[in-house]
Design an enzyme around this catalytic site. Structure first.
Site, PDB file in Angstrom:
ATOM      1  CD1 TRP A  87      58.588  57.096   3.807  1.00 46.67           C
ATOM      2  CD2 TRP A  87      59.758  55.496   4.851  1.00 46.67           C
ATOM      3  NE1 TRP A  87      59.254  56.371   2.854  1.00 46.67           N
ATOM      4  CE2 TRP A  87      59.987  55.379   3.463  1.00 46.67           C
ATOM      5  CE3 TRP A  87      60.376  54.593   5.711  1.00 46.67           C
ATOM      6  CZ2 TRP A  87      60.817  54.411   2.916  1.00 46.67           C
ATOM      7  CZ3 TRP A  87      61.202  53.622   5.162  1.00 46.67           C
ATOM      8  CH2 TRP A  87      61.424  53.540   3.775  1.00 46.67           C
ATOM      9  CG  ASP A 104      60.084  56.092  -9.630  1.00 43.14           C
ATOM     10  OD1 ASP A 104      60.648  56.962  -8.950  1.00 43.14           O
ATOM     11  OD2 ASP A 104      58.989  55.587  -9.318  1.00 43.14           O
ATOM     12  NE  ARG A 160      64.737  60.895  -1.664  1.00 43.78           N
ATOM     13  CZ  ARG A 160      64.313  60.507  -2.853  1.00 43.78           C
ATOM     14  NH1 ARG A 160      63.504  61.266  -3.550  1.00 43.78           N
ATOM     15  NH2 ARG A 160      64.677  59.372  -3.349  1.00 43.78           N
ATOM     16  CG  ASP A 206      57.454  60.732  -5.012  1.00 40.92           C
ATOM     17  OD1 ASP A 206      56.818  60.779  -3.944  1.00 40.92           O
ATOM     18  OD2 ASP A 206      58.420  59.970  -5.199  1.00 40.92           O
ATOM     19  CG  ASP A 217      58.370  55.086  -0.439  1.00 37.97           C
ATOM     20  OD1 ASP A 217      57.707  54.983  -1.480  1.00 37.97           O
ATOM     21  OD2 ASP A 217      59.040  56.090  -0.149  1.00 37.97           O
TER      22      ASP A 217
HETATM   23  C1  DGJ Z   1      59.705  58.056  -3.162  1.00 37.23           C
HETATM   24  C2  DGJ Z   1      58.695  57.148  -3.781  1.00 37.23           C
HETATM   25  O1  DGJ Z   1      57.750  56.754  -2.877  1.00 37.23           O
HETATM   26  C3  DGJ Z   1      59.430  56.005  -4.456  1.00 37.23           C
HETATM   27  O2  DGJ Z   1      58.529  55.052  -4.944  1.00 37.23           O
HETATM   28  C4  DGJ Z   1      60.269  56.584  -5.557  1.00 37.23           C
HETATM   29  O3  DGJ Z   1      59.431  57.149  -6.529  1.00 37.23           O
HETATM   30  C5  DGJ Z   1      61.213  57.619  -4.982  1.00 37.23           C
HETATM   31  N1  DGJ Z   1      60.535  58.596  -4.192  1.00 37.23           N
HETATM   32  C6  DGJ Z   1      61.968  58.316  -6.080  1.00 37.23           C
HETATM   33  O4  DGJ Z   1      62.776  59.316  -5.610  1.00 37.23           O
END
Ligand code: DGJ
Length: 756
Positions: free
Chosen positions: A223, A390, A467, A502, A564
């Site tokens: 990640w 988002d 998460r 997502d 991310d």
């Molecule tokens: C993970 C994504 O990669 C981020 O850009 C964002 O959208 C978050 N999740 C939101 O929870």
């Protein structure tokens, strides 16, 4: 083009500048004869060697025609792996044969492409050649992503294999692409017996290579650190990469390349394989006792099994096989047009992508109608075109502990309803996009309270959280139906032009060995239905960043959130590695705030902007508190992006600074510099980017060699108005003077000015 010599038969597939040849030995064994540079004529007896080795299983040829074969073989130039003649019985060792779809129980002790267990529990399976068919068109695996656009001339070869004893039929499908050195392969396994068969492993592709010295190249990471290029020498035994968490993963992209030892970014032979699949995968190479190599890719057999009742069939995902004699550049020169012309949803192939203003790193969960409108206003001023709302917009979603699964807008945050907020944003002249994570629930959600049986691992144990969330079992059709209803309602309730889809955790518990693959079939049904119901919506995939960035996702979603990790310097390496497989317009890349939220690094607005510029450009920071000076830089770069985005979407992306490839997973990356360019298809323009990570003490500057320009031409550096000979640029390069300061970025716009 597919040529078939009916006597053998020998199947000769020509794809672009490559050939792929399959032959048949003794009417039974399907032989992987050749894969490499294009050949014109084929002598089937020169494709492989024949013979026995000490202490290996031997197979005798059918005595009726062994003598004939023997004579024929020798007189036609066939080679023996033993010294001397074929022995009187014309015996050979299956483990010396290059096989096209090897199975267990035939005396080939290398990794099998297909592993089954019949009703009696036996894994033995001997697939003998049965028939072939030339099919007009491009039939693909059922329920799985495949190309959607037919190549110019398009024929698919089907080769049928049968195990008569257990009543199993396997059809291998091949589609050579005429203008690219790419072959697509997938397989259908059909149980024609009276009893069930379990498939424990079914490769999408398997190819054997002579034992030349080769390196293995993969894209690995984690990640926030996806797709770092890794090169290693192949050693005896099996070396593999695989994903196990239900997605193609951050750790190991579904990609493997075998490169000649001397291969570089621009030179040498490379064979590459990837999958059009987003679930668990395994890519491996085995070097056997004689040094020969076997390359395989497919669904990861670990934790996988499919129970096949009589009369039923199973389709593997398709493999994409690319060949290059110009190093990794040649591989990308094939993969990029493949994605652009055949894989992406048709409607988005020729469309420029908008400048995104995303709320995540600007507001996180604290979004409401007022602050997203302010962000949209600021975004509009610097050139933003779509405001993307988002995470955090739905009822109860104040943090990541609750509400996933309940896709109802929060009436406190959006007192006038979502439509009201959307209308205000649209009145600014901006589009509106929304984030969803439909594959998940929180325990604290209405959906989970109503349907606890819909999750993966609903077997009596406490679900494993990541998460704070749990994966829904998309292998269940009622779950897919529910999501189709809810999402169709959401997407039609308000004018949404963009969706960020997502997926923020790996699967832990998977109930049954069929679950991960059934999940993928459910997900693909969901995606394909939504994409055809809402063709005007631009879908961007995301899985904690780039955890499911693969050819499977791109068949539905024309772009993916690359990582991310939004720090410019880290992003440069991620985008560099990602570009081996994917063209720039598929990679989401946003300018974020400093200090960077992931690693705290401070870089200039110019560096952050240039790092993102030629990809899917956007912003992900609180513009209401950014300085006027930085906003001026963002505006200038937005204008530049809009001016050149068609070129970025259609041009040839080239990785410069190829010496990077000699590092073996180097940790000395802090000092790495990166450079890339995009050249327009007519070579009239080239935009070149250079990023220097750390300043070098007592630096003398450097030359940056530029590739892909028109030969015998001159190019003008548009900013400096200086003219450069194209040969000079391609052999010596552009001069980068020494300068103080870390994380420096420069770019050049080169325009062709004359033909000599
Ligand atoms: C993970 C994504 O990669 C981020 O850009 C964002 O959208 C978050 N999740 C939101 O929870």
């Amino acid at each position: 083009m597919i040529n078939i010599n009916k006597d053998g038969p020998v199947f000769h597939l020509q794809a672009g500048r490559s050939s792929y040849i399959i032959s048949i030995l003794e009417g039974r064994y399907l032989i992987h004869g050749y894969w490499g540079g294009r050949v014109e004529t084929v002598n089937p007896f020169q494709l492989f060697t024949l013979g026995t080795r000490p202490y290996s299983v031997t197979e005798s040829m059918d005595s009726e025609h062994s003598e004939n074969f023997n004579r024929h073989w020798i007189s036609n130039g066939g080679s023996l792996s033993d010294k001397g003649q074929l022995n009187p019985e014309s015996a050979f060792s299956p483990e010396r044969l290059p096989l096209e779809y090897p199975t267990a129980g035939i005396g080939d002790l290398r990794k099998a492409a297909l592993q089954i267990r019949n009703a009696a529990g036996s894994p033995s399976c001997f697939l003998e050649y049965r028939d072939y068919e030339l099919i007009e068109g491009f039939p693909g695996p059922s329920g799985l992503p495949y190309i959607s656009e037919p190549p110019e001339t398009c024929q698919t070869l089907r080769i049928g294999l049968v195990d008569q004893v257990i009543g199993l039929r396997v059809d291998l499908y091949y589609l050579p692409l005429p203008s690219l050195s790419i072959i697509l392969r997938w397989n259908r396994i059909q149980n024609n017996s009276e009893t069930a068969v379990d498939i424990n492993h079914a490769s999408s592709a398997s190819m054997d290579f002579p034992g030349d010295d080769m390196d293995m190249i993969t894209l690995n990471g984690s990640w926030g650190r996806e797709r770092n290029l890794h090169r290693r020498a192949i050693a005896p035994g099996i070396q593999s990469i695989e994903s196990r968490g239900g997605t193609s993963s951050h750790q190991h992209s579904p990609f493997i390349a075998l490169a000649s030892r001397d291969a570089t970014e621009t030179n040498g032979t490379v064979f590459a394989a990837s999958l059009i699949y987003s679930g668990n995968h395994r890519h491996l190479v085995e070097q056997d006792q004689y040094g020969s190599l076997r390359l395989q890719c497919g669904i990861n057999p670990n934790g996988f099994s499919i129970h096949l009742p009589p009369g039923e069939s199973f389709d593997t995902p398709a493999a994409v096989l690319a060949w290059s004699d110009s190093g990794l550049t040649g591989i990308s020169d094939n993969f990029h047009p493949f994605v652009r012309h055949y894989l992406l949803p048709a409607l988005w192939r020729d469309r420029d992508r908008p400048v995104i203003v995303n709320t995540w790193e600007a507001r996180y969960f604290d979004v409401n109608s007022q602050n997203i409108l302010e962000l949209a206003e600021q975004g509009k001023e610097i050139g933003g075109e779509v405001l993307v709302l988002d995470d955090g917009w739905f009822e109860n979603r104040k943090d990541d502990k609750r509400a996933l699964g309940d896709w109802v807008p929060d009436s406190v945050k959006f007192p006038g309803g979502l439509s009201d907020a959307v209308n205000k944003i649209r009145n600014l002249g901006m589009g509106f996009g929304i984030w969803v994570e439909p594959e998940m629930v929180n325990r604290d959600s209405e959906l989970f309270r109503r349907h606890p049986e819909w999750i993966l691992g609903s077997t009596g144990r406490k679900p494993v959280l990541a998460r704070n969330q749990i994966v829904l079992n998309l292998g269940k059709s009622e779950v897919v139906e529910h999501l189709l209803d809810v999402l169709s309602g959401l997407f039609s309730s308000t004018p949404i032009s963009y969706v960020k889809w997502d997926m923020n955790r790996y699967m832990a518990e998977t109930d049954e060995p069929e679950t991960p693959h059934r999940y993928m079939l459910g997900l693909y049904r969901l995606w394909s239905t939504l994409v055809s119901r809402f063709p005007h919506i631009l879908f961007e995939g995301c899985a904690g960043g780039g955890g499911r960035f693969d050819f499977g996702s791109l068949a539905y979603m024309p772009q993916f959130w690359t990582s991310d990790q939004t720090d410019a310097v880290e992003r440069q390496r991620i985008q560099f590695g990602t570009s081996v497989l994917f063209p720039p317009e598929t990679m989401g890349a946003h300018v974020s705030a400093v200090p960077n939220h992931q690693i705290g690094r401070i870089t200039s607005a110019e560096s952050r902007g240039l790092t993102a510029l030629c990809f899917n450009f956007g912003f992900e920071l609180d513009l209401t508190i950014e300085s006027e000076k930085d906003k001026a830089v963002y505006s200038r770069l937005s204008r530049l992006y809009k001016k050149y985005r068609t070129l970025f979407r259609t041009g040839r992306f080239l990785r410069l600074l190829p010496e990077l490839y000699h590092f073996n997973n180097s940790k000395s990356h802090q000092r790495d510099s990166h450079a890339w360019s995009i050249v327009s298809t007519d070579k009239n323009e080239s935009i070149v980017f250079y990023f220097q990570a750390m300043a070098n003490p007592n630096d003398d500057g450097r030359w940056l060699r530029i590739s892909g320009l028109e030969e015998h031409s001159s190019y003008m550096d548009v900013e400096k108005q200086t003219i450069h000979d194209s040969a000079f640029l391609m052999n010596r390069g552009l001069w980068i003077p020494p300068a103080a300061g870390d994380y420096r970025s420069v770019f050049w716009i080169l325009k062709k000015v004359e033909n000599k």
